[in-house]
Enzyme design. Sequence first.
Site, PDB file in Angstrom:
ATOM      1  N   GLU A  55       0.828  -1.206   0.000  1.00  0.00           N
ATOM      2  CA  GLU A  55       0.000   0.000   0.000  1.00  0.00           C
ATOM      3  C   GLU A  55       0.866   1.260   0.000  1.00  0.00           C
ATOM      4  O   GLU A  55       1.801   1.389   0.794  1.00  0.00           O
ATOM      5  CB  GLU A  55      -0.907  -0.012   1.236  1.00  0.00           C
ATOM      6  CG  GLU A  55      -1.821   1.197   1.352  1.00  0.00           C
ATOM      7  CD  GLU A  55      -2.690   1.170   2.595  1.00  0.00           C
ATOM      8  OE1 GLU A  55      -3.719   1.862   2.601  1.00  0.00           O
ATOM      9  OE2 GLU A  55      -2.341   0.453   3.570  1.00  0.00           O
ATOM     10  N   LYS A 135      -9.461   1.849  -2.281  1.00  0.00           N
ATOM     11  CA  LYS A 135      -9.719   1.394  -0.906  1.00  0.00           C
ATOM     12  C   LYS A 135     -11.082   1.875  -0.413  1.00  0.00           C
ATOM     13  O   LYS A 135     -11.380   3.064  -0.433  1.00  0.00           O
ATOM     14  CB  LYS A 135      -8.604   1.918   0.005  1.00  0.00           C
ATOM     15  CG  LYS A 135      -8.609   1.377   1.423  1.00  0.00           C
ATOM     16  CD  LYS A 135      -7.381   1.909   2.164  1.00  0.00           C
ATOM     17  CE  LYS A 135      -7.264   1.358   3.566  1.00  0.00           C
ATOM     18  NZ  LYS A 135      -6.053   1.902   4.251  1.00  0.00           N
ATOM     19  N   CYS A 170      -5.477  -3.211   3.118  1.00  0.00           N
ATOM     20  CA  CYS A 170      -5.154  -2.971   4.521  1.00  0.00           C
ATOM     21  C   CYS A 170      -6.377  -2.987   5.447  1.00  0.00           C
ATOM     22  O   CYS A 170      -6.906  -4.035   5.774  1.00  0.00           O
ATOM     23  CB  CYS A 170      -4.370  -1.667   4.633  1.00  0.00           C
ATOM     24  SG  CYS A 170      -3.389  -1.505   6.153  1.00  0.00           S
TER      25      CYS A 170
END
Length: 281
Positions: A55, A135, A170
């Site tokens: 990321e 995300k 994440c």
Amino acid sequence: MTPPNAASEVSAEGLTIALAQLEIEAGHVEANVDRALEAVERAAARGVDLVALPELFNVGYFAFDCYARDAEPITGETATRLQKAAADHEIAVLAGTIVEDLAAADAVDTPAEEGLANTAVLFDADGTRQLVYRKHHLFGYESAESELLVPGERLETATIGGVTVGVTTCYDLRFPELYRRLVDAGAELILVPSAWPYPRIEHWQTLSRARAIENQCYVATINGVGEFEDATLLGRSTVYDPWGVTLASSGDGPTLVTATVDPEAVADVRAEFPALRDRRL
């Protein structure tokens, strides 16, 4: 600590993947991208089919002050260099995530006309863009991410080497419903570029394994390493199989973690233990 350039490997039929656990320096985009390109080249030299980056590998997740300065479109320099590397080395590349400038987007539907997003791009071995993932869940706990970025809306899969691949990022690991949607879309492998810091090692490992077990698919978590002003990334990039068994993992140093994903194993596990079939919700 795992020594630099070390690797853990599993030999089998299927799609060979490499998790490029990179050292990331806050705000040093050129040096970080150079490391990513070197990792792609090393992975290709080992015969890997797909290499995945962490990321915000180019700017550094905790370098919040650099987000606006270093934002790029997904047709910008960082993604273009990785796209070229994919084609040159004939290897699929998950361009971890970058800070995307949504106002500069010209090819893919965006969740807003302007602002920034935490965006991953998957290129196949021809350099063709196959998937864009922004995300969905933005971290707010002692983090500026939720203040600076726009959450994503797109959720899609792509086929790489006969394996159906999905992507999350994440903090998304804490939201299992997102993974159910990917499995319903056919995902057999879910790649999770991350910037997971100390001290939450148990969360990192338990959540990732749980997503593999409950969805009976491969989950590969790609973390960075390095120290920022207020955080240290914990590394420990890992590939879990559809039983939740660790196939390959790392310590907290720069490395390539390799393993092989077998789509037949996904089908076999789901047939042997049909938990997904028994869902009522």
